[in-house]
Design an enzyme around this catalytic site. Structure first.
Site, PDB file in Angstrom:
ATOM      1  N   LYS A 133       1.754  -4.082  -9.884  1.00 40.27           N
ATOM      2  CA  LYS A 133       1.561  -3.164  -8.750  1.00 40.27           C
ATOM      3  C   LYS A 133       0.228  -2.440  -8.922  1.00 40.27           C
ATOM      4  CE  LYS A 133       3.893   0.397  -6.050  1.00 40.27           C
ATOM      5  NZ  LYS A 133       2.740   1.320  -5.967  1.00 40.27           N
ATOM      6  N   GLU A 190      -4.642  -5.501  -1.563  1.00 42.42           N
ATOM      7  CA  GLU A 190      -4.904  -4.184  -2.141  1.00 42.42           C
ATOM      8  C   GLU A 190      -6.359  -4.108  -2.573  1.00 42.42           C
ATOM      9  OE1 GLU A 190      -2.754  -0.495  -3.265  1.00 42.42           O
ATOM     10  OE2 GLU A 190      -2.288  -2.266  -2.053  1.00 42.42           O
TER      11      GLU A 190
END
Length: 700
Positions: A133, A190
């Site tokens: 993440k 991201e």
């Protein structure tokens, strides 16, 4: 970063809240989380650590689970990010960019897997894809006929900021997709900045006398959200692609294959991504990634697990702001060792006695901590926490730091076990721990100074006295300045109209309107009066049941005084009222066991005309034929699993229960329906076939 010792953060455990306090706490949490979202997503300047933010959302979720009737329309559970900045044009996402729910250990991850299995009716957990993440800024890239046409930030999840010109300057974003691709596709990823690039950027910024960034995530977000694309072009930004939004044609049948397609098109996919076969492998992967976290060239704060099979993802769908098919396994927060100097008792606004540890100041995860919640006396006994102990402190899993354990070898001689208080430290009333509960409560109710403000706010609320112009803000001000110290003082305010008129922000007209609103409420139906008292567990429904049973305030008061006697007929009758039961009966008996509550009750009643109970239940206009209905499913459904049927019913406003009672509206019968269908027939409750249910629910 803000200090978690701030008094604005409640120490009261969710299970110790009353419905009124739960509503107030959810309103405060919604406001605080929205403020933090604005700072994080729009201003790129987070006000708290990720662990503190996650803890706020966890507290919100737990209160909503315990008090579903208190859930707000603007619940943070249904909101992602914040509104786009007015400095950028807006782009609406064709598929919302939602967030992820979090887990923090193997037990919580196992429950996530179990929920998915139950929903899908699978014998074993499906395969997952695990991805680190990344702590960066989420982005959505739109390609039409293989050419990049738009780029948008997450924004509020539904609408983001147009940063197309800036994104075109990123080396990791292909301007044209390599090979064949759908005519239209949204690709999510991201944007981040490596640790080395972040340090180099800050050195350059310092040399030029410009802004220094707090961390790589802030630097990445601030660099991407520049009004001048040339500034972005000179910032060392990178991107990992990881998901798909809208697509005009199918791309893959599994998420793993989709990641392969992303690489084929020219995107960078995190090389640490891995297929995971089962829960044990997931735990091992998380442990390995966490152990090597400090050696990675970029910041991560956990591992994302997604069910690999895209058809299962579609079946699972979403709940609130998050998908059912993915979760983020967040890494634990830091721990520290300190000394517990004193255990103090805080009395909450509903009378809950909560032990609080006062600590020698210690830095935990970059924040100075001086207090920690001890939750309740059982938790203290379980951990054997004593004043003077050296304790291990952790800031994960709650808004206020928690004591994990005691360092027994450092316990001082003479350290005594904690002894629960038998009387409220604020008002001296008896403090009772009801059977089967973990929280000890003050019985002072209407007279305890720690509770009076919350009781007064509850008393003037819409379902109670509903006094127009007298809300939480006014109650707080009037109590602070001595105008209101108890319930009866509300009805003494008209006599102080001139004094109120001279207060800042009031004036003669406002004061007169308030007096008229108060006078109009001197007559109140008995059931609303009962609810207004704020007795624990006496909500609107139970207040109606009691009012209809006893008929009048005078009869109820007489019966309650007699019910204080153990074994009395009145006490037995109270516990046998349909819908009341022994637990609620005990709350009423405890209330009347405190003489000061009776005095306050009589003082208030003497200023009012308490009329007969009000008529039928009020309800909003129904948006669907299922709204407000109680439904039971039995047997095997063919078109969907039981969890899917439950989710469908609840999305249309129904309440799904596991047992049939007189309150049940419909029983939906699938194949091999058993005793529930039989009981429905005995009670005369309408049964629906699966076909009838699907027609009522809007199709399969």
């Amino acid at each position: 970063m803000t200090n978690p010792d701030s008094p604005s953060l409640s120490l009261t455990p969710p299970e110790a809240l009353s419905p009124a306090e739960a509503r107030a706490e959810l309103e405060r949490l919604a406001s605080r989380i929205a403020e933090l979202d604005d700072a994080y997503y729009r201003d790129d300047a987070p006000l708290v650590t990720d662990a503190d933010y996650d803890a706020l959302r966890q507290r919100n979720a737990e209160i909503e689970r315990l008090f579903p009737d208190a859930i707000l329309k603007n619940s943070p559970a249904n909101r992602v990010g914040t509104a786009p900045s007015s400095a950028f044009a807006k782009i609406r996402h064709r598929v919302p960019m939602l967030s992820l729910d979090n887990v923090f250990d193997t037990e919580e991850f196992a429950e996530f897997c179990a929920r998915a299995r139950r929903f899908l009716n699978l014998p074993a957990s499906p395969r997952f894809v695990a991805e680190p993440k990344i702590d960066g800024l989420s982005i959505s890239l739109t390609y039409e006929n293989g050419i990049l046409t738009r780029a948008a930030t997450r924004g509020d999840g539904m609408e983001g900021e147009d940063v197309t010109a800036n994104v075109r300057t990123l080396r990791d974003v292909p301007q044209t997709l390599h090979g064949e691709a759908p005519a239209f596709i949204e690709i999510r990823g991201e944007v981040f900045m490596s640790k080395a690039a972040f340090l180099e950027l800050n050195e350059t910024q310092a040399r030029l006398g410009q802004k220094i960034f707090a961390n790589p995530r802030n630097a990445a977000a601030g660099s991407l959200r520049q009004l001048d694309a040339s500034v972005t072009a000179n910032r060392p930004l990178a991107l990992f692609a990881y998901a798909q939004g809208e697509s005009s044609a199918p791309v893959a049948e599994t998420h793993w294959d989709y990641l392969t397609r992303l690489k084929d098109w020219g995107f960078v996919v995190n090389p640490l991504s891995q297929l995971i076969e089962d829960e044990n492998a997931a735990a091992a992967f998380t442990t390995r990634i966490a152990a090597g976290r400090s050696t990675l060239p970029y910041d991560i704060d956990g591992v994302v697990f997604k069910i690999d099979d895209l058809s299962l993802q579609r079946r699972l769908g979403f709940v609130g702001r998050a998908p059912r098919w993915a979760t983020a396994w967040k890494f634990p927060a830091e721990q520290a060792t300190t000394v517990l100097e004193k255990i103090d008792i805080q009395v909450g606004r509903t009378g809950a006695l909560t032990p609080v540890a006062h600590l020698q100041a210690v830095n935990v995860g970059g924040v100075l901590v001086t207090r920690a919640t001890l939750h309740n006396e059982d938790e203290i006994a379980r951990k054997d926490v004593r004043e003077g102990d050296t304790v291990i402190l952790q800031r994960a899993g709650d808004v206020i730091p928690q004591i994990v354990s005691v360092v027994l070898e450092k316990r001082p001689d003479g350290a005594r076990p904690f002894a629960p208080l038998e009387h409220c430290p604020v008002c001296g009333s008896l403090a009772i721990r009801p059977p089967g509960e973990v929280v000890r409560r003050c019985t002072g109710g209407l007279t305890c100074e720690a509770q009076v403000v919350e009781r007064l706010i509850h008393m003037v609320s819409r379902p109670a006295f509903d006094i127009d112009g007298l809300g939480e803000k006014s109650i707080l001000e009037f109590h602070r300045d001595g105008l209101v110290s108890g319930p009866a003082d509300i009805f003494r305010l008209p006599a102080r109209e001139d004094e109120i008129a001279r207060r800042d922000g009031w004036g003669s007209l406002s004061a007169r309107n308030l007096s008229q609103a108060i006078e109009a409420r001197r007559s109140i139906p008995f059931d609303r009066f009962l609810y207004a008292l704020g007795i624990r567990r006496i909500g609107e429904t139970n207040a109606r049941l009691l009012a209809r049973h006893y008929g009048s305030f005078t009869e109820w008061r007489t019966q309650m005084l007699a019910a204080r006697q153990i074994g009395s007929d009145e006490r037995l009758a109270l516990g046998s009222i349909t819908g009341i039961g022994p637990t609620i009966a005990e709350e009423l008996v405890d209330f009347f066991a405190e003489p000061r509550n009776i005095d306050t009750l009589d003082e208030l009643a003497g200023m009012l005309t308490i009329t007969a109970p009000s008529g039928g239940l009020s309800s909003a206009a129904l948006d669907s034929p299922l709204n407000g209905k109680i439904i039971v499913f039995t047997g095997t459904l063919q078109a969907m699993t039981r969890p899917e049927a439950k989710a469908r019913a609840e999305s249309m406003g129904a309440k799904v229960t596991d047992s049939v009672s007189k309150k049940t509206d419909f029983v939906v019968t699938g194949a091999d329906a058993g005793s529930k269908a039989k009981k429905a027939a005995e009670l005369g409750i309408r049964t629906l076939s699966e076909e009838e249910w699907l027609a009522l629910a809007g199709g399969g």
